[in-house]
Write a protein that holds these residues in place. Structure first.
Motif, PDB file in Angstrom:
ATOM      1  N   TYR A  45       0.779  -1.262  -0.127  1.00  0.00           N
ATOM      2  CA  TYR A  45      -0.008  -0.105  -0.094  1.00  0.00           C
ATOM      3  C   TYR A  45       0.928   1.153  -0.138  1.00  0.00           C
ATOM      4  N   ASN A  95       3.467   3.896  -2.059  1.00  0.00           N
ATOM      5  CA  ASN A  95       3.486   4.487  -3.285  1.00  0.00           C
ATOM      6  C   ASN A  95       4.872   3.945  -3.981  1.00  0.00           C
ATOM      7  N   LEU A 148       3.718   6.018   8.900  1.00  0.00           N
ATOM      8  CA  LEU A 148       2.418   5.293   9.030  1.00  0.00           C
ATOM      9  C   LEU A 148       2.432   4.774  10.203  1.00  0.00           C
ATOM     10  N   VAL A 157      -5.774   3.364   5.738  1.00  0.00           N
ATOM     11  CA  VAL A 157      -4.749   2.845   4.552  1.00  0.00           C
ATOM     12  C   VAL A 157      -4.973   1.581   4.123  1.00  0.00           C
ATOM     13  N   MET A 188      -2.690   2.666   9.124  1.00  0.00           N
ATOM     14  CA  MET A 188      -3.199   3.985   9.017  1.00  0.00           C
ATOM     15  C   MET A 188      -2.223   5.268   8.910  1.00  0.00           C
ATOM     16  N   THR A 189      -2.827   6.448   8.570  1.00  0.00           N
ATOM     17  CA  THR A 189      -1.811   7.562   8.399  1.00  0.00           C
ATOM     18  C   THR A 189      -1.234   7.796   9.936  1.00  0.00           C
TER      19      THR A 189
END
Length: 320
Positions: free
Chosen positions: A21, A23, A57, A96, A112-113
């Protein structure tokens, strides 16, 4: 209770899942344990980009068998709540990814962020933080989602209450009788359900004219629909045990000063406040451990039990 001995370690299968997940060009370059959790392990994952930049994260993983059995519901509920909160103005992490059944991870997990800020559990500066906590809770209660969360669940019953050693037996017996009654009628609100200082992040600037500010509210696994009094009661109980019983009484005042509405009748307010406070009668040592890990070593189980007893007695004196 979770074990923090394996601090920072994340299993390869879980790292591989989380990496899906990221980039393009990103990778996980470091992991760090985040202390303070009672039901789950929390880890900060530092993500490195190809240009040398980094971001963080947060990974929540349920590892204790007592909680793994409920992890699917809890993690899916939290992921759904975080999605719902996006764009509302309530400072919550963004979801996320979730693997609630551990189909890919070592343990049921939510990614999650990461939010800026830190929990603040010291007595110093509390007078400035309590109104901020109250205003944040009023904002949460103002949410009106298109789909309501589940109805609240009581975390104790009269028959389950065990007064601490040395507690005021008369006060505890009277308090226990209060929660034997049927719940009072209430107007439902969107509840965090575990709103307390350990789940609120602050930015605290150096001494100067600028004061602290709330930067985040975390741990949404118990989100419910119920009386505002119940969220206020939970924060009040925590403040009483963490900082002293006077702060347990002060928080309800701060909530109303911030524009919040509580039950009109004193006996109704007392019911909700005691329903929460008495729920801690068998779990003080679990509650105290994260505070001790954060440096409040004077808050032994016995010291917190004494403050809980004083809180219950103060409620009976003020509202009973």
């Amino acid at each position: 209770m979770i074990d923090h001995d394996d601090a920072g370690t994340v299993r390869p299968s879980t790292l591989a899942w989380a990496s899906r997940y990221l980039n393009d060009g990103e990778r996980i370059v470091a992991t760090e344990a985040l202390h303070g959790g009672i039901t789950a392990e929390m880890r900060r994952l530092t993500i490195g980009a190809s240009d040398g930049g980094t971001r963080d994260l947060v990974l929540r993983s349920f590892v204790d068998p007592a909680f793994v059995a409920h992890a699917e519901d809890m993690l899916n509920r939290e992921a759904g709540t975080l999605a719902l909160l996006t764009g509302t103005g309530v400072p919550a992490p963004g979801p996320v990814a979730v693997d609630a059944t551990a189909a890919h991870c070592e343990h049921p997990s939510l990614l999650m962020t990461h939010l800026a800020g830190r929990t603040v559990l010291d007595d110093q500066g509390l007078e400035a933080r309590v109104p901020l906590l109250a205003r944040q809770l009023v904002a949460i209660h103002a949410l009106r989602p298109a789909e309501r969360p589940r109805e609240y669940r009581a975390w104790t019953t009269a028959d389950a209450v065990v007064p601490p050693d040395g507690a005021d037996a008369t006060a505890w017996a009277a308090a226990t009788d209060v929660i034997r009654r049927p719940p009072p009628p209430y107007e439902g609100r969107f509840l965090h359900r575990d709103f307390q200082p350990g789940n609120v992040l602050f930015h605290v600037p150096p001494p100067g004219p600028a004061g602290p500010r709330v930067t985040g509210v975390v741990d949404w696994v118990e989100t419910s629909w119920g009386p505002a009094d119940l969220d206020v009661a939970h924060c009040s109980s925590n403040l009483a045990m963490l900082h002293g019983p006077a702060w347990g009484l002060r928080f309800a005042e701060a909530y109303e000063e911030a524009g919040g509405t509580l039950a009109a009748a004193a006996d109704e307010r007392l019911y909700w406040r005691l329903l929460d406070a008495l729920g801690f009668s068998t779990s003080v040592r679990w509650v105290a451990r994260p505070w001790q890990e954060a440096g409040r070593t004077e808050l032994t189980t016995r010291a917190v039990e004494q403050r809980l007893d004083a809180h219950v007695t103060a409620l009976m004196d003020a509202l009973g």
